[in-house]
Design a protein around this motif. Structure first.
Motif, PDB file in Angstrom:
ATOM      1  N   CYS A   1      24.304   6.944  30.098  1.00 29.30           N
ATOM      2  CA  CYS A   1      23.387   5.948  29.508  1.00 29.30           C
ATOM      3  C   CYS A   1      22.959   4.929  30.560  1.00 29.30           C
ATOM      4  O   CYS A   1      21.774   4.602  30.676  1.00 29.30           O
ATOM      5  CB  CYS A   1      24.055   5.238  28.334  1.00 29.30           C
ATOM      6  N   ILE A   2      23.910   4.447  31.335  1.00 31.69           N
ATOM      7  CA  ILE A   2      23.615   3.470  32.388  1.00 31.69           C
ATOM      8  C   ILE A   2      22.681   4.089  33.424  1.00 31.69           C
ATOM      9  O   ILE A   2      21.708   3.457  33.864  1.00 31.69           O
ATOM     10  CB  ILE A   2      24.918   2.948  33.031  1.00 31.69           C
ATOM     11  N   ASN A   3      22.946   5.328  33.811  1.00 30.56           N
ATOM     12  CA  ASN A   3      22.088   6.012  34.794  1.00 30.56           C
ATOM     13  C   ASN A   3      20.670   6.194  34.269  1.00 30.56           C
ATOM     14  O   ASN A   3      19.697   6.051  35.018  1.00 30.56           O
ATOM     15  CB  ASN A   3      22.689   7.367  35.185  1.00 30.56           C
ATOM     16  N   GLU A   4      20.536   6.511  33.000  1.00 26.54           N
ATOM     17  CA  GLU A   4      19.202   6.693  32.396  1.00 26.54           C
ATOM     18  C   GLU A   4      18.411   5.385  32.454  1.00 26.54           C
ATOM     19  O   GLU A   4      17.230   5.375  32.799  1.00 26.54           O
ATOM     20  CB  GLU A   4      19.325   7.177  30.948  1.00 26.54           C
ATOM     21  N   VAL A   5      19.068   4.296  32.133  1.00 21.18           N
ATOM     22  CA  VAL A   5      18.412   2.983  32.206  1.00 21.18           C
ATOM     23  C   VAL A   5      18.048   2.677  33.654  1.00 21.18           C
ATOM     24  O   VAL A   5      16.925   2.252  33.951  1.00 21.18           O
ATOM     25  CB  VAL A   5      19.314   1.880  31.612  1.00 21.18           C
ATOM     26  N   GLY A   6      18.962   2.922  34.585  1.00 20.33           N
ATOM     27  CA  GLY A   6      18.714   2.636  35.993  1.00 20.33           C
ATOM     28  C   GLY A   6      17.571   3.440  36.575  1.00 20.33           C
ATOM     29  O   GLY A   6      16.731   2.904  37.301  1.00 20.33           O
ATOM     30  N   LYS A   7      17.488   4.725  36.246  1.00 21.01           N
ATOM     31  CA  LYS A   7      16.414   5.546  36.823  1.00 21.01           C
ATOM     32  C   LYS A   7      15.051   5.198  36.232  1.00 21.01           C
ATOM     33  O   LYS A   7      14.032   5.571  36.787  1.00 21.01           O
ATOM     34  CB  LYS A   7      16.728   7.032  36.707  1.00 21.01           C
ATOM     35  N   ASN A   8      15.027   4.452  35.144  1.00 17.87           N
ATOM     36  CA  ASN A   8      13.769   4.018  34.529  1.00 17.87           C
ATOM     37  C   ASN A   8      13.520   2.521  34.698  1.00 17.87           C
ATOM     38  O   ASN A   8      12.593   1.984  34.100  1.00 17.87           O
ATOM     39  CB  ASN A   8      13.765   4.385  33.041  1.00 17.87           C
ATOM     40  N   SER A   9      14.322   1.871  35.523  1.00 22.68           N
ATOM     41  CA  SER A   9      14.202   0.410  35.668  1.00 22.68           C
ATOM     42  C   SER A   9      12.912  -0.015  36.362  1.00 22.68           C
ATOM     43  O   SER A   9      12.558  -1.186  36.319  1.00 22.68           O
ATOM     44  CB  SER A   9      15.416  -0.163  36.409  1.00 22.68           C
ATOM     45  N   HIS A  10      12.200   0.928  36.959  1.00 19.77           N
ATOM     46  CA  HIS A  10      10.909   0.594  37.558  1.00 19.77           C
ATOM     47  C   HIS A  10       9.831   0.425  36.494  1.00 19.77           C
ATOM     48  O   HIS A  10       8.776  -0.146  36.768  1.00 19.77           O
ATOM     49  CB  HIS A  10      10.489   1.665  38.576  1.00 19.77           C
ATOM     50  N   LYS A  11      10.104   0.904  35.269  1.00 21.10           N
ATOM     51  CA  LYS A  11       9.089   0.780  34.231  1.00 21.10           C
ATOM     52  C   LYS A  11       9.574   0.066  32.975  1.00 21.10           C
ATOM     53  O   LYS A  11       8.812  -0.071  32.023  1.00 21.10           O
ATOM     54  CB  LYS A  11       8.523   2.153  33.868  1.00 21.10           C
ATOM     55  N   ALA A  12      10.812  -0.392  32.963  1.00 23.33           N
ATOM     56  CA  ALA A  12      11.324  -1.106  31.788  1.00 23.33           C
ATOM     57  C   ALA A  12      12.543  -1.942  32.165  1.00 23.33           C
ATOM     58  O   ALA A  12      13.337  -1.532  33.007  1.00 23.33           O
ATOM     59  CB  ALA A  12      11.701  -0.123  30.692  1.00 23.33           C
ATOM     60  N   ARG A  13      12.644  -3.099  31.536  1.00 25.57           N
ATOM     61  CA  ARG A  13      13.867  -3.898  31.663  1.00 25.57           C
ATOM     62  C   ARG A  13      14.672  -3.732  30.385  1.00 25.57           C
ATOM     63  O   ARG A  13      14.113  -3.500  29.318  1.00 25.57           O
ATOM     64  CB  ARG A  13      13.547  -5.372  31.890  1.00 25.57           C
ATOM     65  N   CYS A  14      15.971  -3.853  30.511  1.00 23.31           N
ATOM     66  CA  CYS A  14      16.871  -3.601  29.394  1.00 23.31           C
ATOM     67  C   CYS A  14      17.768  -4.813  29.164  1.00 23.31           C
ATOM     68  O   CYS A  14      18.495  -5.240  30.067  1.00 23.31           O
ATOM     69  CB  CYS A  14      17.712  -2.360  29.702  1.00 23.31           C
ATOM     70  N   PHE A  15      17.695  -5.366  27.965  1.00 29.06           N
ATOM     71  CA  PHE A  15      18.521  -6.491  27.552  1.00 29.06           C
ATOM     72  C   PHE A  15      19.459  -5.984  26.466  1.00 29.06           C
ATOM     73  O   PHE A  15      19.022  -5.286  25.544  1.00 29.06           O
ATOM     74  CB  PHE A  15      17.641  -7.621  27.012  1.00 29.06           C
ATOM     75  N   THR A  16      20.734  -6.302  26.588  1.00 30.53           N
ATOM     76  CA  THR A  16      21.710  -5.720  25.670  1.00 30.53           C
ATOM     77  C   THR A  16      22.504  -6.797  24.933  1.00 30.53           C
ATOM     78  O   THR A  16      22.743  -7.885  25.460  1.00 30.53           O
ATOM     79  CB  THR A  16      22.673  -4.799  26.428  1.00 30.53           C
ATOM     80  N   PHE A  17      22.905  -6.425  23.728  1.00 33.25           N
ATOM     81  CA  PHE A  17      23.744  -7.275  22.891  1.00 33.25           C
ATOM     82  C   PHE A  17      24.900  -6.452  22.367  1.00 33.25           C
ATOM     83  O   PHE A  17      24.688  -5.441  21.692  1.00 33.25           O
ATOM     84  CB  PHE A  17      22.957  -7.822  21.692  1.00 33.25           C
ATOM     85  N   GLY A  18      26.109  -6.879  22.678  1.00 39.42           N
ATOM     86  CA  GLY A  18      27.300  -6.279  22.111  1.00 39.42           C
ATOM     87  C   GLY A  18      27.713  -7.136  20.932  1.00 39.42           C
ATOM     88  O   GLY A  18      27.969  -8.330  21.093  1.00 39.42           O
ATOM     89  N   ILE A  19      27.773  -6.540  19.761  1.00 38.71           N
ATOM     90  CA  ILE A  19      28.060  -7.293  18.544  1.00 38.71           C
ATOM     91  C   ILE A  19      29.427  -6.892  18.009  1.00 38.71           C
ATOM     92  O   ILE A  19      29.674  -5.718  17.726  1.00 38.71           O
ATOM     93  CB  ILE A  19      26.961  -7.047  17.487  1.00 38.71           C
TER      94      ILE A  19
END
Length: 182
Positions: free
Chosen positions: A92-110
């Motif tokens: 999951c982290i790698n997927e976000v990282g390889k797409n970080s040039h086109k999207a930023r990711c903000f996360t909430f752990g609840i």
């Protein structure tokens, strides 16, 4: 939480809502313009949303989101709210990282069941921020803080041109220029 996000979006935003578990579903087929009508539909959806989609499988909806066409001039910001853990944190982290040039990711752990490795890892890989909300804590200040970070002015569709003598070659790094934020 989701209703607070929805009501805090600025005019001109595009948005969509994904529910995820062992399967996932989206409210709209693609991101829609934030209007009174789309807000009403999304708010009604959020108020009736139940965590009944099974486990916590974030990777399939992430892939679908990253495969959606980008809206020119609008930086993509992804907000992930999770109360669980996954078996494929690194993927999951790698997927976000390889797409970080086109999207930023903000996360909430609840809650206490949220994986800190997943929440922190995706936010870091996605050039966003991570927030944790414990039982009994107010979420509003954390939502507002994340939205404030996400709404920083951005330069999108950035290009860089050089005029160099013919015998000099330039290697572009990184391969993709991400949106630039204040």
């Amino acid at each position: 939480t989701l209703v607070l996000f929805l009501k805090s979006l600025p005019e001109g935003s595009y948005f969509n809502i994904y529910g995820f578990g062992s399967r996932f579903e989206s409210l709209f087929s693609s991101s829609v313009l934030y209007t009174q009508d789309s807000l009403v539909k999304a708010t009604n959806h959020a108020q009736n949303l139940r965590a009944n989609l099974g486990g916590t499988e974030i990777l399939p909806p992430l892939r679908q989101i990253f495969n959606q066409p980008e809206i020119s001039g609008i930086p993509r910001q992804i907000f992930i709210l999770t109360d669980g853990a996954v078996t494929n944190t690194a993927e999951c982290i790698n997927e976000v990282g390889k797409n970080s040039h086109k999207a930023r990711c903000f996360t909430f752990g609840i809650g206490s069941g949220a994986s800190s490795a997943l929440v922190n890892g995706m936010a870091k890989a996605g050039r966003g921020t991570a927030e944790f909300v414990k039982e009994g804590e107010r979420m509003q200040p954390k939502v507002i803080r994340a939205l404030k970070h996400s709404l920083q002015p951005a330069l999108t569709d950035v290009t860089l041109s050089f005029e160099l003598p013919p015998h000099i070659n330039v290697l572009k790094a990184p391969k993709y220029l991400p949106s630039l934020f204040n």
